[in-house]
Design an enzyme around this catalytic site. Structure first.
Site, short mmCIF file in Angstrom:
data_model
loop_
_atom_site.label_atom_id
_atom_site.label_comp_id
_atom_site.label_asym_id
_atom_site.label_seq_id
_atom_site.Cartn_x
_atom_site.Cartn_y
_atom_site.Cartn_z
N ASP A 89 49.81 -0.47 22.67
CA ASP A 89 50.05 0.96 22.42
C ASP A 89 51.18 1.20 21.43
O ASP A 89 51.91 2.20 21.51
CB ASP A 89 50.34 1.71 23.74
CG ASP A 89 49.22 1.56 24.73
OD1 ASP A 89 48.06 1.52 24.29
OD2 ASP A 89 49.50 1.48 25.94
N GLY A 123 42.85 1.19 23.74
CA GLY A 123 42.70 2.63 23.48
C GLY A 123 43.51 2.94 22.24
O GLY A 123 44.73 2.77 22.22
N HIS A 124 42.83 3.32 21.18
CA HIS A 124 43.50 3.56 19.90
C HIS A 124 43.27 5.00 19.48
O HIS A 124 42.13 5.42 19.32
CB HIS A 124 42.95 2.59 18.84
CG HIS A 124 43.12 1.15 19.24
ND1 HIS A 124 42.35 0.13 18.74
CD2 HIS A 124 43.98 0.55 20.09
CE1 HIS A 124 42.73 -1.02 19.27
NE2 HIS A 124 43.72 -0.80 20.10
N GLN A 131 45.71 -4.78 22.09
CA GLN A 131 46.82 -5.14 23.00
C GLN A 131 48.09 -5.50 22.22
O GLN A 131 48.26 -5.04 21.11
CB GLN A 131 46.39 -6.29 23.95
CG GLN A 131 45.39 -5.86 25.02
CD GLN A 131 43.94 -5.82 24.57
OE1 GLN A 131 43.45 -6.79 24.05
NE2 GLN A 131 43.27 -4.72 24.78
N LYS A 144 48.81 0.81 16.75
CA LYS A 144 47.97 -0.03 15.88
C LYS A 144 46.84 0.78 15.25
O LYS A 144 46.54 0.63 14.07
CB LYS A 144 47.35 -1.20 16.69
CG LYS A 144 48.38 -2.15 17.27
CD LYS A 144 47.73 -3.21 18.14
CE LYS A 144 47.11 -2.65 19.41
NZ LYS A 144 48.07 -2.10 20.38
P1 GDP Z 1 47.49 1.53 19.92
O1 GDP Z 1 46.83 1.12 21.20
O2 GDP Z 1 48.47 0.51 19.44
O3 GDP Z 1 46.51 1.92 18.85
O4 GDP Z 1 48.33 2.83 20.25
P2 GDP Z 1 47.82 4.10 21.09
O5 GDP Z 1 46.93 4.90 20.21
O6 GDP Z 1 47.33 3.69 22.42
O7 GDP Z 1 49.19 4.83 21.36
C1 GDP Z 1 50.01 5.28 20.32
C2 GDP Z 1 50.14 6.82 20.45
O8 GDP Z 1 51.20 7.26 19.62
C3 GDP Z 1 48.91 7.56 19.97
O9 GDP Z 1 48.76 8.72 20.75
C4 GDP Z 1 49.24 7.90 18.54
O10 GDP Z 1 48.58 9.07 18.08
C5 GDP Z 1 50.72 8.12 18.62
N1 GDP Z 1 51.48 7.76 17.42
C6 GDP Z 1 51.24 6.76 16.52
N2 GDP Z 1 52.23 6.71 15.61
C7 GDP Z 1 53.12 7.69 15.93
C8 GDP Z 1 54.37 8.12 15.40
O11 GDP Z 1 54.88 7.57 14.44
N3 GDP Z 1 55.00 9.16 16.03
C9 GDP Z 1 54.47 9.77 17.13
N4 GDP Z 1 55.14 10.76 17.68
N5 GDP Z 1 53.30 9.38 17.67
C10 GDP Z 1 52.64 8.35 17.09
P1 IMO Z 2 45.84 -1.33 23.20
O1 IMO Z 2 44.91 -2.04 22.27
C1 IMO Z 2 48.41 -1.49 26.71
C2 IMO Z 2 47.17 -4.14 29.96
C3 IMO Z 2 46.73 -3.49 31.26
C4 IMO Z 2 47.20 -4.54 32.24
C5 IMO Z 2 46.91 -5.85 31.50
C6 IMO Z 2 45.58 -6.50 31.89
O2 IMO Z 2 45.52 0.10 23.40
O3 IMO Z 2 47.26 -1.60 22.84
P2 IMO Z 2 43.05 -5.96 31.33
O4 IMO Z 2 42.21 -4.76 31.64
O5 IMO Z 2 43.16 -6.26 29.88
O6 IMO Z 2 42.66 -7.16 32.13
O7 IMO Z 2 44.53 -5.55 31.84
O8 IMO Z 2 46.86 -5.52 30.14
N1 IMO Z 2 46.45 -3.68 28.76
C7 IMO Z 2 46.97 -2.87 27.84
N2 IMO Z 2 48.17 -2.23 27.80
N3 IMO Z 2 47.56 -1.37 25.68
C8 IMO Z 2 46.37 -2.02 25.69
O9 IMO Z 2 45.53 -2.02 24.62
C9 IMO Z 2 46.01 -2.78 26.82
N4 IMO Z 2 44.94 -3.52 27.15
C10 IMO Z 2 45.22 -4.06 28.33
O10 IMO Z 2 47.38 -2.26 31.46
O11 IMO Z 2 48.60 -4.47 32.38
MG MG Z 3 46.47 1.88 23.08
#
Ligand code: GDP
Ligand code: IMO
Ligand code: MG
Length: 431
Positions: free
Chosen positions: A13, A40-41, A225, A16
């Site tokens: 999270d 979850g992206h 991840q 990416k």
């Molecule tokens: P990922 O799993 O690495 O793709 O990240 P996620 O999408 O799960 O979580 C990142 C969250 O932060 C998302 O809701 C993005 O829209 C948000 N985000 C990404 N870059 C920025 C930033 O520079 N500032 C803020 N405030 N939010 C951001």
């Molecule tokens: P993105 O790509 C954050 C965590 C789960 C749990 C552990 C194992 O959005 O960054 P699993 O279902 O993979 O067997 O769970 O890994 N986890 C993540 N945490 N971002 C993710 O993906 C994750 N994918 C799995 O919360 O701790």
């Molecule tokens: Mg994510």
């Protein structure tokens, strides 16, 4: 032409999705190389929000080839639903712009059931806090040589033999957990139905990518991840079930490691984690709440509240080394706006000794306490900043200190969820 790998350098999270989407403008192919729909992206483009789980984050841009590599575990029913959702948002997805490796293992309903049953049966302190999506059990089947792969969907006799092999393992296991046996005929029928929808996307991805590379096309390898969830280098057993570090990009699609020119680590300006496991800089106070509220730190996949803490430079220095990260994208700097003082963990104290990395042994990890360095915060807003000149002096000092401590330069800076609120320092695709 340069090929770039993007990996998360913390616990996932990190942002990416946003960065892969932004960088995909410069790429021809975007290839996911591990993980599944546990990811979850979130992408925000001109205010429109796209939530991707299994689809590569380059899919939203037209004219690019998106690839799901063999290192991924794929829930075909989920994928078809996700394709429908994203199509309904106006994105074109066809076998022309999406390919799935034929050797990708399939997540079956029984994998999710096993994942959730194990988590429910686990006592407090032994739960992993998985996403419950069957990721671990599917990777177990892959390594156990009993997975059903995309190519198996094409031939009825092979598919039936594969199902029998899988059930020979799963039915006794389910009995032990008090889950009813799998309905063999029902599962075969389900697979035969979904095969019609999945097979048009199936391709020898290794061949396509090698040809693209020879033709001078630019490939962006997208990791899910984060390194601290890596099956080998993460905070085991509180990890996911795949290698998520940059080395996996090559095996996850079938291309030589020499094809990788640049590794970009995605790093949040503070730290979050969702699920169980060690987290040395976790904040259980008002500062932690403030990070979570300002950063909207709720999981995209499960909606769970993410745990928040200060930036841990010792951990990121470690993950930069393990993935051979050439430069980082520092995200969510804007979330730190308005703090009086910021803390950065620079090392750990383990039984009175200073340690510059997180040890492997669980008991030692538990006894590590962060050694913090304090920096003055900034009161100005950095939200939406698109150049260095827009950043307050203390924000620049913070970024510079992060670079020094992790021993890696900042290539990109992100200051909001919006695609274009991004500052380019060094182009990872530059030759
Ligand atoms: P990922 O799993 O690495 O793709 O990240 P996620 O999408 O799960 O979580 C990142 C969250 O932060 C998302 O809701 C993005 O829209 C948000 N985000 C990404 N870059 C920025 C930033 O520079 N500032 C803020 N405030 N939010 C951001
Ligand atoms: P993105 O790509 C954050 C965590 C789960 C749990 C552990 C194992 O959005 O960054 P699993 O279902 O993979 O067997 O769970 O890994 N986890 C993540 N945490 N971002 C993710 O993906 C994750 N994918 C799995 O919360 O701790
Ligand atoms: Mg994510």
């Amino acid at each position: 032409m340069a090929n770039v790998v993007v990996v998360g350098a913390q616990w996932g999270d990190e942002g990416k999705g946003k960065i892969v989407d932004w960088l995909s403008e410069r790429a021809d192919v975007i290839a996911r190389f591990q993980g599944g729909h546990n990811a979850g992206h979130t992408l925000v483009i001109d205010g429109k929000v796209y939530k991707l789980h299994a689809l590569p984050s380059g899919v939203v841009r037209g004219g690019k080839l998106s690839v799901i590599g063999n290192g991924v575990v794929l829930d075909p029913w989920h994928l078809i639903k996700e394709i429908e959702t994203i199509r309904a948002q106006g994105v074109e997805i066809t076998p022309e712009n999406l390919m799935i490796a034929e050797n990708t293992p399939l997540i079956l309903p029984l994998h999710g059931e096993l994942d959730r049953a194990r988590e429910e049966a686990a006592s407090a302190g032994t739960k992993i806090g998985t996403t419950g999506r069957g990721i671990g059990p599917c990777y177990e089947d892959k390594v156990g040589r009993r997975a059903i792969r995309v190519a198996d969907l094409a031939d009825k006799a092979t598919l039936e033999a594969r199902v029998d092999r899988a059930l020979q393992h799963h039915n006794p296991l389910r009995k032990g957990l008090g889950i009813e046996e799998v309905d063999r005929a029902g599962l075969i029928e389900l697979l035969a139905e979904i095969a019609k929808e999945i097979l048009p996307y199936a391709a020898p991805v290794w061949k396509v990518l090698n040809e693209k590379r020879k033709a001078g096309k630019r490939i962006l390898f997208e990791g899910a991840q984060g390194s601290l969830l890596d099956i080998d280098f993460g905070t085991y057993p509180y990890v996911t079930s795949s290698n998520v570090i940059a080395g996996q990009a090559a095996t996850g699609v079938g291309i030589g490691p020499g094809s990788i020119d640049y590794v970009l680590g995605i790093v949040k300006a503070y730290t979050t984690r969702v699920g169980e496991g060690p987290f040395p800089t976790e904040l259980l106070d008002d500062d932690g709440e403030r990070l979570g509220t300002r950063g909207h730190e709720f999981g995209t996949t499960t909606g769970r509240k993410r745990r928040c803490g200060w930036f841990d430079a010792a951990l990121v220095r470690q993950t930069c080394a393990i993935s051979g990260i050439n430069g980082i994208s520092l995200t969510k700097l804007d979330v730190l706006d308005g703090f009086e003082t910021l803390k950065i963990c620079v090392a750990y104290d383990l039984d009175g000794q200073r340690l510059d990395y997180l040890p492997t042994a669980a008991d030692e990890q538990a006894r590590c306490t962060p050694i913090y360095e304090e920096m003055p915060g900034w009161q100005e807003s950095t939200e939406g900043a698109r150049s260095w000149a827009d950043l307050p002096a203390n924000a620049i000092k913070y970024v510079k200190r992060v670079e020094e401590l992790i021993e890696c330069p900042v290539a990109l800076l992100s200051t909001s969820p919006e695609r274009d609120d991004t500052i380019l320092v060094t182009d990872p695709f530059a030759d």
